[in-house]
Design a protein around this motif. Structure first.
Motif: not given
Length: 101
Positions: A5-8, A10-17, A19-23, A48-53
């Motif tokens: 929930q915190r990551r989502v 933070i990523t409000a302006g990054e739709p690809q990120r 989507k990645f976190l949701d998946t 924290p490790l940026d899993l998307y990156k």
């Protein structure tokens, strides 16, 4: 769920990120291994490790088999701004396997 929930948020302006976190979240839950807390890139400094990156950097290098074959984990660590030491590459390889396979 709390880290997610915190990551989502933070990523409000990054739709690809997002989507990645949701998946990623769905994948982990379907496999019976929900990610209860964000993996850490540096426990000492609480980074924290940026899993998307991590995912993007490994894909950019043609996937995990190529990164392993070319022994490029230290390059991936450098791209993620993870402290450059001999264990960083091995750590990322194990995190990649743990979280994506």
């Amino acid at each position: 769920k709390q880290w997610y929930q915190r990551r989502v948020a933070i990523t409000a302006g990054e739709p690809q990120r997002k989507k990645f976190l949701d998946t990623f979240k769905d994948f982990m839950e379907q496999n019976g291994t929900p990610c209860l807390r964000v993996p850490m890139a540096d426990n000492t400094n609480n980074i924290p490790l940026d899993l998307y990156k991590l995912y993007r950097e490994v894909c950019r290098r043609n996937g995990m088999p190529e990164v392993n074959k070319n022994k490029s984990w230290n390059e991936v660590a450098k791209a993620l701004n993870i402290k450059d030491d001999k264990s960083a590459g091995g750590f990322l390889g194990s995190q990649n396997t743990k979280n994506f396979f």
